[in-house]
Design a protein around this motif. Structure first.
Motif: not given
Lengths: 162, 136
Positions: A117-140
């Protein structure tokens, strides 16, 4: 201007990833937790968590989308890049401060993420990677049940109408 | 070409930067890395200024000094403590003294992939010309 790397373009961890993790472990043994950063590492990284997502950001001006590769596994992220030499043909360089033409950096993540589910964007030289937590790591949310006599008193038999 | 320095403050990677009061969107100003190339008919000056936009870049020439300024909008939520914080985000500013061989009226600029490229044409009359030698 805004470009997105779709998750399908992201590969799961490989042997190289494993190697990087081993290196990190050695570093960790020698100097402490890897997340405290190495001084000369490029690119510099900012990592933060917001809710159920981890964000990793780097400034990599001059690298285009096709110059970079991002690998995510359950608990690490590797950024790689390679571009043509910055020095143009037919020129005498008078000053060269933008000399980096390739890089590789692995960051160990403190929680498990979902590599698909990882996504990455490159905008004007800035790389931002978004990494959603695994289901097991999310607070319940924990369901609270009232047990015994401490609960609400149930009123019965009142206000009955004929 | 030489740098014109103002007050010096510390920057993200341990380098020093120039810091002067100007219209800013953030607290810190960074001195962007620069490549400078000399071609036969022009110079090219290349600055790393990631995270800005064409509209937020000012390039001015005054008294033979080129000034590049770029405003950078804050990108992080204010209430978050980073797990790893290796670089700061702020405006960019750098000054370069121009040689007299540059035609300052004809400077052009292009911004792409976080990189600002300036083309500084040399004055035609100042360019070295090859003189043909004829035999008699």
């Amino acid at each position: 201007m805004l470009q997105t790397i779709m998750p399908s373009a992201l590969l799961r961890g490989t042997m190289l990833d494993q190697f990087a993790r081993n290196v990190d472990r050695l570093v960790e043994a020698a100097v402490g937790p890897v997340l405290t950063s190495a001084p000369a590492a490029w690119p510099a990284l900012n990592v933060w968590r917001d809710g159920d997502e981890i964000f990793v950001e780097a400034e990599i001006p001059g690298f285009r989308l096709e110059d970079i590769e991002i690998m995510a596994s359950g608990d690490s992220l590797t950024l790689r890049g390679r571009r043509e030499s910055a020095v143009p043909e037919g020129a005498t360089p008078l000053r060269v401060e933008r000399s980096i033409t390739q890089f590789e950096r692995t960051v160990q993540l403190p929680v498990e993420i979902d590599p698909d589910a990882v996504e990455a964007r490159l905008t004007d030289g800035v790389l931002r990677v978004t990494l959603p937590l695994a289901e097991s790591a999310r607070p319940k949310r924990v369901q609270i049940q009232s047990v015994g006599t401490g609960g609400r008193k149930v009123l019965s038999g009142g206000d009955k109408k004929k | 070409m030489t740098n014109t320095e103002g007050t010096v403050v510390r920057r993200r990677d341990g380098d020093v930067e120039q810091h002067e009061a100007h219209n800013k969107t953030s607290d810190v100003t960074f001195r962007p890395p620069l490549d400078l190339y000399d071609f036969e008919d022009r110079y090219e000056a290349v600055f790393d200024v990631p995270g800005t936009t064409t509209d937020d870049i000012d390039v001015t020439v005054h008294d033979g000094v080129l000034t590049v300024e770029a405003r950078v909008a804050p990108r992080y939520p204010g209430n978050i403590t980073p797990m790893l914080g290796e670089f700061g985000v702020g405006d960019f500013r750098r000054q370069v003294r121009l040689g007299e061989d540059i035609d300052t009226e004809s400077i052009t600029a292009e911004y792409r992939d976080g990189v600002l490229m300036l083309t500084l044409p040399k004055r035609a009359e100042r360019r070295p010309r090859k003189v043909e030698v004829r035999g008699g």
